[in-house]
Write an enzyme that holds these catalytic residues in place. Sequence first.
Site, short mmCIF file in Angstrom:
data_model
loop_
_atom_site.label_atom_id
_atom_site.label_comp_id
_atom_site.label_asym_id
_atom_site.label_seq_id
_atom_site.Cartn_x
_atom_site.Cartn_y
_atom_site.Cartn_z
N TYR A 58 1.06 3.85 26.07
CA TYR A 58 1.00 2.53 25.44
C TYR A 58 -0.20 1.72 25.97
CZ TYR A 58 5.84 3.40 23.87
OH TYR A 58 6.97 3.92 23.29
N ASP B 112 10.75 4.55 27.72
CA ASP B 112 11.21 3.88 26.50
C ASP B 112 12.26 4.74 25.82
OD1 ASP B 112 11.42 2.25 24.32
OD2 ASP B 112 9.38 2.53 23.59
N ASP C 162 11.81 16.70 29.33
CA ASP C 162 12.69 17.31 28.33
C ASP C 162 14.02 17.73 28.96
OD1 ASP C 162 11.06 19.05 29.72
OD2 ASP C 162 10.72 20.42 28.05
N ASP D 144 16.66 4.26 25.85
CA ASP D 144 17.44 4.07 24.62
C ASP D 144 18.52 5.16 24.52
OD1 ASP D 144 15.69 2.00 24.05
OD2 ASP D 144 15.50 2.52 21.94
N LYS E 54 6.03 15.30 33.13
CA LYS E 54 5.77 16.56 32.42
C LYS E 54 4.47 17.12 32.97
CE LYS E 54 6.75 19.48 29.00
NZ LYS E 54 8.01 20.27 28.86
MN MN Z 1 12.31 0.86 22.88
#
Ligand code: MN
Length: 332
Positions: free
Chosen positions: A124, A229, A205, A233, A172
């Site tokens: 981001y 992020d 993962d 969630d 990762k």
């Molecule tokens: Mn989010």
Amino acid sequence: MNYKICLLPGDGIGPEVIACAEKVLRALPLDLEFTRAEIGFGAYERLGTPLPDSTLEKIRLSSATLFGSVTTPPAITGYFSPVVRMRQSLELFSNLRPCRSIPHSSSRAGIDMIIVRENTEGLYSGIERIEDDGNRAITERVITRKGSERIIRKAFDTARQTGRKSVHVVHKANVLRQTCGLFRTVALEVAKEYPDITMYEMLVDTCAMELVRAPEQFEVIVTTNLFGDILSDEACMFVGGLGVAASGNIGADAAVFEPVHGSAPPLVGTGKANPIATFLATAMMLDYLNEKESAERLRNAVETCIADNESTPDLGGNLTTSQVTERVIGKI
Ligand code: MN
Ligand code: NAD
């Protein structure tokens, strides 16, 4: 102590849940002064920018900020995500998302973790470009030593402060050898300063899978921006979902607390928006201000409401946004 609280209602259900949180805050024995500021798509339509400088200034001058949600429509030229920009401008480098079992039939038991997500860089970074006449799109993933060090330290400090014994560093690095490689190297260095906390490494993962298989194993997870992020969630779905998920964006000199959910346009005006995510964000804000007693009182009131099935439809109840707010205030 007197606190200046900045309220950022935003778009959609944001103004509804922030108004409820203000009522709840006024019901607690605290000396608070409120100020309001603009953010989001409505602000863009009124003022030409989704994040006016005056908003950043008000956040800087406040003891803490409570934010609702914004609508971020894709593909509008000149528009940017004010949430990402706010986190970057104020260097709110850590995003803390507690995931804890709630006394409700939809919640799995035994979960009590905090996800610590890097909030200013990674994928981001905002550095994007189009090449080859629009046929090749590139986003740069930026990881710095400084950014990694402060977020990993935040995770280990959070573990210590909350009596947790382990930190999972999620990356990762087997594929993203440079960016995740640096994040991992810094984690191994920082971990040495915390001999009382066990550090585990986990590939992202695998972590996504383990969060579904056995979420109780996690105490603190620390990871880069995009991974955090997504994982946070995912994790919140075992403990009541978006209607109750709260987060804090904390930097060195400012902090913004918010529900994890977005502006939920279909819920606006229906009374179905669950205000509890914002109440739990408010409790996190009170912890940050060191008002532990009020924070605990608010959390207990919320948990009693959930246990008594006094809730909005997303938790199977039949109360409205403002009825839940009244019940919480009653229990405070
Ligand atoms: Mn989010
Ligand atoms: P959303 O979080 O608004 O909604 C996702 C689902 O959760 C919907 O089914 C919604 O009805 C439900 N939901 C959300 N909040 C709820 C609440 N308080 N109580 C009960 N149910 C709730 O996400 P979306 O639909 O993907 O996005 C809508 C808009 O919000 C988009 O413009 C998006 O960009 C924006 N968004 C903003 C933020 C933020 O402000 N931090 C976060 C995510 C999405």
